[in-house]
Enzyme design. Structure first.
Site, PDB file in Angstrom:
ATOM      1  CB  CYS A 110      -0.116  24.367  39.155  1.00 33.48           C
ATOM      2  SG  CYS A 110       0.349  24.810  37.467  1.00 33.48           S
ATOM      3  CD  GLU A 156      -4.604  29.321  42.204  1.00 38.55           C
ATOM      4  OE1 GLU A 156      -5.385  29.100  43.149  1.00 38.55           O
ATOM      5  OE2 GLU A 156      -4.937  29.211  41.016  1.00 38.55           O
ATOM      6  CG  HIS A 193      -2.773  29.002  37.764  1.00 32.19           C
ATOM      7  ND1 HIS A 193      -3.270  28.444  38.918  1.00 32.19           N
ATOM      8  CD2 HIS A 193      -2.169  27.996  37.090  1.00 32.19           C
ATOM      9  CE1 HIS A 193      -2.979  27.151  38.930  1.00 32.19           C
ATOM     10  NE2 HIS A 193      -2.300  26.858  37.838  1.00 32.19           N
TER      11      HIS A 193
END
Length: 156
Positions: free
Chosen positions: A104, A42, A123
């Protein structure tokens, strides 16, 4: 450190990490139940859009992480470069700019905010016969070492 699936408690823990430990980099790992054999790197955290209730039935005031915070914060780690230059046999690694507007993404944004961008979020898929804890641990070690290398290059 395992963070609870509770917005406010996750925020408090992340604040404590940055104020007491003062790390060079904080790497957060979150479960992506829909990802079968994919690790997702991410790039940024988003401040707004948190309407889904946490484990205690709450969501952040105004649906955002920091009332005075910017719309999004990019990690100082260049996840796209990492994604292009790293490979782990037996699992796909992908690049993302949307960690999902739940705990998250909330945790990631908060960490990026308190750490001035010196945070990363990965993730991971659930454990399975093909993705064992040992395998995932080794894959994460490879990825995190590459992140730390980027941090070192940035400091020079």
């Amino acid at each position: 450190m395992q963070l609870p699936v509770v917005y406010q408690k996750a925020k408090e823990q992340v604040f404590k990490i940055w104020t007491t430990l003062q790390p060079l980099l904080t790497v957060h790992i979150g479960l992506a139940p829909s990802a079968k054999a994919i690790i997702i790197l991410e790039q940024c955290g988003k401040n707004k859009g948190y309407q889904e209730m946490d484990a205690c039935g709450f969501h952040p005031e105004g649906g955002c992480c920091m009332l005075d915070g910017p719309e999004k914060i990019e990690s100082t780690i260049n996840m796209k470069t990492l994604w292009k230059n790293i490979s782990v046999e037996g699992i796909d690694i992908i690049f993302s700019r949307d960690a999902g507007r739940y705990i998250c993404d909330y945790t990631y944004y908060t960490s990026l905010y308190y750490g001035n961008g010196r945070a990363a979020f990965i993730h991971v898929p659930p454990l399975s016969t093909s993705v064992t804890a040992d395998f995932l641990g080794k894959a994460l070690q490879t990825i995190i070492l590459a992140m730390l290398k980027q941090c070192g290059e940035e400091r020079e």
